[in-house]
Design a protein around this motif. Structure first.
Motif, mmCIF file in Angstrom:
data_model
loop_
_atom_site.group_PDB
_atom_site.id
_atom_site.type_symbol
_atom_site.label_atom_id
_atom_site.label_comp_id
_atom_site.label_asym_id
_atom_site.label_seq_id
_atom_site.Cartn_x
_atom_site.Cartn_y
_atom_site.Cartn_z
ATOM 1 N N ASN A 3 12.833 13.560 5.469
ATOM 2 C CA ASN A 3 11.949 13.496 4.498
ATOM 3 C C ASN A 3 10.537 12.827 4.507
ATOM 4 N N ILE A 4 10.237 12.382 5.741
ATOM 5 C CA ILE A 4 8.969 11.705 6.154
ATOM 6 C C ILE A 4 7.823 12.881 6.054
ATOM 7 N N SER A 5 6.778 12.593 5.422
ATOM 8 C CA SER A 5 5.912 13.940 5.483
ATOM 9 C C SER A 5 4.873 13.549 6.412
ATOM 10 N N LYS A 6 3.931 14.577 6.304
ATOM 11 C CA LYS A 6 2.498 14.205 7.411
ATOM 12 C C LYS A 6 1.770 13.295 6.739
ATOM 13 N N GLU A 7 1.862 13.196 5.330
ATOM 14 C CA GLU A 7 0.960 12.128 4.516
ATOM 15 C C GLU A 7 1.492 10.753 4.987
ATOM 16 N N ASP A 8 2.619 10.577 5.323
ATOM 17 C CA ASP A 8 3.240 9.189 5.656
ATOM 18 C C ASP A 8 2.918 8.831 6.954
ATOM 19 N N TYR A 9 2.744 9.784 7.703
ATOM 20 C CA TYR A 9 2.468 9.410 8.997
ATOM 21 C C TYR A 9 0.772 9.001 9.115
ATOM 22 N N ARG A 11 -0.947 7.634 6.787
ATOM 23 C CA ARG A 11 -0.966 6.485 5.826
ATOM 24 C C ARG A 11 -0.670 5.299 6.861
ATOM 25 N N VAL A 12 0.344 5.701 7.513
ATOM 26 C CA VAL A 12 0.699 4.421 8.582
ATOM 27 C C VAL A 12 -0.335 4.442 9.813
ATOM 28 N N ILE A 13 -0.845 5.551 10.182
ATOM 29 C CA ILE A 13 -1.749 5.391 11.288
ATOM 30 C C ILE A 13 -3.005 4.785 10.870
ATOM 31 N N TYR A 14 -3.430 5.082 9.522
ATOM 32 C CA TYR A 14 -4.748 4.574 8.968
ATOM 33 C C TYR A 14 -4.437 2.953 8.952
ATOM 34 N N LYS A 15 -3.423 2.451 8.337
ATOM 35 C CA LYS A 15 -3.112 1.025 8.252
ATOM 36 C C LYS A 15 -3.146 0.354 9.467
ATOM 37 N N GLY A 16 -2.641 1.198 10.519
ATOM 38 C CA GLY A 16 -2.661 0.287 11.650
ATOM 39 C C GLY A 16 -3.703 0.092 12.332
ATOM 40 N N LEU A 17 -4.770 1.305 12.051
ATOM 41 C CA LEU A 17 -6.034 1.104 12.497
ATOM 42 C C LEU A 17 -7.077 0.190 11.719
ATOM 43 N N GLU A 18 -6.595 -0.420 10.668
ATOM 44 C CA GLU A 18 -7.157 -1.323 9.752
ATOM 45 C C GLU A 18 -7.139 -2.691 10.843
ATOM 46 N N ASP A 19 -6.249 -2.908 11.398
ATOM 47 C CA ASP A 19 -6.065 -4.321 12.004
ATOM 48 C C ASP A 19 -5.871 -4.044 13.439
ATOM 49 N N SER A 20 -6.010 -3.132 14.136
ATOM 50 C CA SER A 20 -5.764 -2.779 15.800
ATOM 51 C C SER A 20 -6.797 -1.454 16.065
ATOM 52 N N GLU A 21 -7.258 -1.814 17.150
ATOM 53 C CA GLU A 21 -8.083 -0.632 17.770
ATOM 54 C C GLU A 21 -7.217 0.403 18.241
ATOM 55 N N GLY A 66 -8.292 14.018 9.334
ATOM 56 C CA GLY A 66 -7.110 13.087 9.301
ATOM 57 C C GLY A 66 -7.672 11.924 8.326
ATOM 58 N N ARG A 67 -8.971 11.410 8.809
ATOM 59 C CA ARG A 67 -9.340 10.290 8.206
ATOM 60 C C ARG A 67 -9.528 10.595 6.688
ATOM 61 N N SER A 68 -10.072 11.497 6.321
ATOM 62 C CA SER A 68 -10.501 11.969 4.825
ATOM 63 C C SER A 68 -9.091 12.053 4.179
ATOM 64 N N GLU A 69 -8.199 12.621 4.668
ATOM 65 C CA GLU A 69 -6.769 12.862 4.093
ATOM 66 C C GLU A 69 -6.137 11.523 3.829
ATOM 67 N N ALA A 70 -6.300 10.729 4.773
ATOM 68 C CA ALA A 70 -5.537 9.320 4.946
ATOM 69 C C ALA A 70 -6.066 8.573 3.862
ATOM 70 N N ILE A 71 -7.292 8.501 3.643
ATOM 71 C CA ILE A 71 -8.087 7.680 2.686
ATOM 72 C C ILE A 71 -7.481 8.091 1.183
ATOM 73 N N LYS A 72 -7.444 9.223 1.099
ATOM 74 C CA LYS A 72 -7.025 9.667 -0.100
ATOM 75 C C LYS A 72 -5.499 9.159 -0.465
ATOM 76 N N ILE A 73 -4.661 9.376 0.330
ATOM 77 C CA ILE A 73 -3.210 8.809 0.508
ATOM 78 C C ILE A 73 -3.082 7.327 0.271
ATOM 79 N N VAL A 74 -3.955 6.783 1.033
ATOM 80 C CA VAL A 74 -3.936 5.331 0.868
ATOM 81 C C VAL A 74 -4.380 4.763 -0.317
ATOM 82 N N ARG A 75 -5.576 5.343 -0.969
ATOM 83 C CA ARG A 75 -6.073 4.967 -2.171
ATOM 84 C C ARG A 75 -4.909 5.318 -3.346
ATOM 85 N N ARG A 76 -4.199 6.470 -3.209
ATOM 86 C CA ARG A 76 -3.084 6.496 -4.176
ATOM 87 C C ARG A 76 -2.098 5.442 -4.028
ATOM 88 N N HIS A 77 -1.601 5.314 -2.783
ATOM 89 C CA HIS A 77 -0.479 4.103 -2.572
ATOM 90 C C HIS A 77 -0.702 2.727 -3.238
#
Length: 219
Positions: A3-9, A11-21, A66-77
């Motif tokens: 049940n893990i969606s493309k959106e979950d991936y 969001r996790v990638i975006y969050k990871g890039l906030e703290d690491s290159e 991917g970044r545009s979509e991730a930002i929308k997901i992270v905003r909702r979350h």
């Protein structure tokens, strides 16, 4: 977990890039609690659809789509997390899991209304910036892991990693929350364990925990 969606991936990638290159497939697998093989399969799809790029030694990067979509997901979350904490009153360590369930079924209009009710917050309860409707990311003071502090130094907690519910519960019960001040009393050379003082109480913090707490040093 099927049940893990493309959106979950994303969001996790975006969050990871906030703290690491560099965000590796194994990091994504750990945070989503799935196999490396499942991550590899999804990365192929996301690469083909031009959401991400991936090179073994350079890690996963978000492309513009991917970044545009991730930002929308992270905003909702993060807006849901803030609403659940401030309005609903859920404990600090439960809101991430509930927000994950709610983010997928929320319209942009609902998220905008929740943001208005909350007074347009810049950061969620765990200290992470909440993207604005136009995609702008609120600026945050530079922070670094608590693990890098030395004995005698004082700092203010700016954000914490919110991947692990048990970690969040421990931080909550230990008053290691956003905005709280702490002082490093001792740093043990053997394993980099920290003895810190917070609210007139001393705590012994392992390196594993201190790497997940991000602070701003106070001079």
């Amino acid at each position: 977990m099927s049940n893990i969606s493309k959106e979950d991936y994303l969001r996790v990638i975006y969050k990871g890039l906030e703290d690491s290159e560099i965000v590796s497939p194994s990091m994504v697998a750990e945070h989503l609690n799935i196999s490396n093989a499942a991550v590899t399969d999804m990365l192929r799809k996301l690469t083909k659809e031009k959401y991400v790029s991936y090179e073994p030694y350079r890690g996963i990067q978000l492309l513009q789509k991917g970044r545009s979509e991730a930002i929308k997901i992270v905003r909702r979350h993060r807006i849901w997390e803030t609403f659940l904490f401030k309005v609903v009153g859920l404990p600090w360590y439960q809101i991430d899991e509930e927000a994950e369930n709610l983010e997928h079924s929320s319209s942009d209009e609902l998220i905008d209304r929740l943001e208005m009710i909350l007074g347009y917050p810049d950061f969620d309860p765990h200290g992470h910036p909440i993207p604005k409707r136009n995609g702008k990311i609120p600026k945050q003071n530079k922070s670094f892991p608590l693990a890098k502090l030395n004995a005698g130094e004082t700092a203010c907690i700016q954000k914490v990693n919110d991947y692990n519910k048990e970690l969040l519960k421990y931080l909550y019960e230990s008053k290691l929350m956003i905005g709280n001040r702490l002082k490093v009393i001792e740093k043990r050379k053997f394993d980099d364990t920290l003895v810190i003082q917070i609210d007139k109480k001393q705590l012994i913090i392992s390196e594993k925990i201190s790497k997940n707490i991000f602070v701003e040093k106070i001079k």
